[in-house]
Motif scaffolding. Structure first.
Motif, PDB file in Angstrom:
ATOM      1  N   ASP A   1      -5.135   4.496  -2.704  1.00  0.00           N
ATOM      2  CA  ASP A   1      -4.500   5.800  -2.485  1.00  0.00           C
ATOM      3  C   ASP A   1      -3.430   6.077  -3.532  1.00  0.00           C
ATOM      4  O   ASP A   1      -3.329   7.192  -4.060  1.00  0.00           O
ATOM      5  CB  ASP A   1      -3.881   5.883  -1.086  1.00  0.00           C
ATOM      6  N   VAL A   2      -2.624   5.062  -3.843  1.00  0.00           N
ATOM      7  CA  VAL A   2      -1.565   5.222  -4.848  1.00  0.00           C
ATOM      8  C   VAL A   2      -2.186   5.504  -6.213  1.00  0.00           C
ATOM      9  O   VAL A   2      -1.761   6.420  -6.926  1.00  0.00           O
ATOM     10  CB  VAL A   2      -0.664   3.957  -4.895  1.00  0.00           C
ATOM     11  N   GLU A   3      -3.199   4.738  -6.582  1.00  0.00           N
ATOM     12  CA  GLU A   3      -3.852   4.920  -7.877  1.00  0.00           C
ATOM     13  C   GLU A   3      -4.497   6.306  -7.984  1.00  0.00           C
ATOM     14  O   GLU A   3      -4.383   6.972  -9.014  1.00  0.00           O
ATOM     15  CB  GLU A   3      -4.905   3.832  -8.099  1.00  0.00           C
ATOM     16  N   VAL A   4      -5.141   6.759  -6.940  1.00  0.00           N
ATOM     17  CA  VAL A   4      -5.747   8.098  -6.942  1.00  0.00           C
ATOM     18  C   VAL A   4      -4.661   9.165  -7.107  1.00  0.00           C
ATOM     19  O   VAL A   4      -4.844  10.142  -7.845  1.00  0.00           O
ATOM     20  CB  VAL A   4      -6.578   8.332  -5.660  1.00  0.00           C
ATOM     21  N   GLY A   5      -3.539   8.974  -6.461  1.00  0.00           N
ATOM     22  CA  GLY A   5      -2.433   9.923  -6.605  1.00  0.00           C
ATOM     23  C   GLY A   5      -1.948  10.015  -8.042  1.00  0.00           C
ATOM     24  O   GLY A   5      -1.715  11.124  -8.554  1.00  0.00           O
ATOM     25  N   TRP A   6      -1.813   8.864  -8.723  1.00  0.00           N
ATOM     26  CA  TRP A   6      -1.371   8.872 -10.119  1.00  0.00           C
ATOM     27  C   TRP A   6      -2.430   9.486 -11.025  1.00  0.00           C
ATOM     28  O   TRP A   6      -2.110  10.203 -11.974  1.00  0.00           O
ATOM     29  CB  TRP A   6      -1.007   7.464 -10.589  1.00  0.00           C
ATOM     30  N   MET A   7      -3.695   9.232 -10.725  1.00  0.00           N
ATOM     31  CA  MET A   7      -4.763   9.827 -11.538  1.00  0.00           C
ATOM     32  C   MET A   7      -4.769  11.356 -11.374  1.00  0.00           C
ATOM     33  O   MET A   7      -4.993  12.080 -12.337  1.00  0.00           O
ATOM     34  CB  MET A   7      -6.132   9.246 -11.166  1.00  0.00           C
TER      35      MET A   7
ATOM     36  N   LYS B   1      -4.125  -3.082   2.712  1.00  0.00           N
ATOM     37  CA  LYS B   1      -3.369  -3.150   1.457  1.00  0.00           C
ATOM     38  C   LYS B   1      -4.202  -2.620   0.302  1.00  0.00           C
ATOM     39  O   LYS B   1      -3.695  -1.896  -0.558  1.00  0.00           O
ATOM     40  CB  LYS B   1      -2.935  -4.583   1.175  1.00  0.00           C
ATOM     41  N   ILE B   2      -5.460  -2.964   0.276  1.00  0.00           N
ATOM     42  CA  ILE B   2      -6.344  -2.489  -0.795  1.00  0.00           C
ATOM     43  C   ILE B   2      -6.504  -0.976  -0.723  1.00  0.00           C
ATOM     44  O   ILE B   2      -6.423  -0.277  -1.743  1.00  0.00           O
ATOM     45  CB  ILE B   2      -7.718  -3.196  -0.719  1.00  0.00           C
ATOM     46  N   ILE B   3      -6.693  -0.442   0.461  1.00  0.00           N
ATOM     47  CA  ILE B   3      -6.839   1.010   0.631  1.00  0.00           C
ATOM     48  C   ILE B   3      -5.550   1.722   0.233  1.00  0.00           C
ATOM     49  O   ILE B   3      -5.590   2.771  -0.421  1.00  0.00           O
ATOM     50  CB  ILE B   3      -7.266   1.346   2.075  1.00  0.00           C
ATOM     51  N   ASP B   4      -4.404   1.165   0.590  1.00  0.00           N
ATOM     52  CA  ASP B   4      -3.128   1.762   0.185  1.00  0.00           C
ATOM     53  C   ASP B   4      -2.994   1.778  -1.328  1.00  0.00           C
ATOM     54  O   ASP B   4      -2.539   2.768  -1.915  1.00  0.00           O
ATOM     55  CB  ASP B   4      -1.954   1.003   0.819  1.00  0.00           C
TER      56      ASP B   4
END
Length: 124
Positions: free
Chosen positions: A20-26, A14-17
């Protein structure tokens, strides 16, 4: 590979997911920043007679609206705040250009432009 017990790694996925989402938005934020800064650079290269201030204002509004869907969890990050502030400065600056380009600024004695030059202490 490391053979950790499953009970110790359950929350990691869950933390890795989430990362991944946060990196995508950045990444989306940085793409938007690049697009905005490229456009601002283009504006700075324009000659006075080439400026279409209405189009520039519309583009600035689109840039501001382009930030809305970017779901940064920390909207206080320096990248988000920096581009927000830069867009805000341009949205204040463009209407000033509109006023300066208005036909009322052109008078036979150039008194309005003389006043602008005196106020700015610049000759142009």
């Amino acid at each position: 590979m490391f053979k950790f017990p499953e009970s110790e790694t359950q929350g990691c996925a869950k933390i890795i997911d989430a990362i991944d989402v946060e990196v995508g938005w950045m990444e989306k934020l940085w793409e938007h920043i690049k697009k905005c800064q490229d456009r601002f650079d283009d504006y700075m290269k324009l000659k006075w007679t080439q400026m279409d201030v209405n189009e520039m204002e519309d583009e600035i509004k689109k840039m501001r609206q382009g930030l809305q869907p970017i779901k940064i969890y920390d909207r206080k990050c320096s990248a988000f705040l920096g581009i927000s502030e830069e867009i805000k400065r341009w949205s204040i600056f463009i209407p000033m250009i509109t006023d300066l380009k208005h036909e009322s600024m052109v008078t036979p004695d150039q008194r309005h432009w003389t006043k602008v030059k005196d106020t700015l202490k610049q000759k142009f």
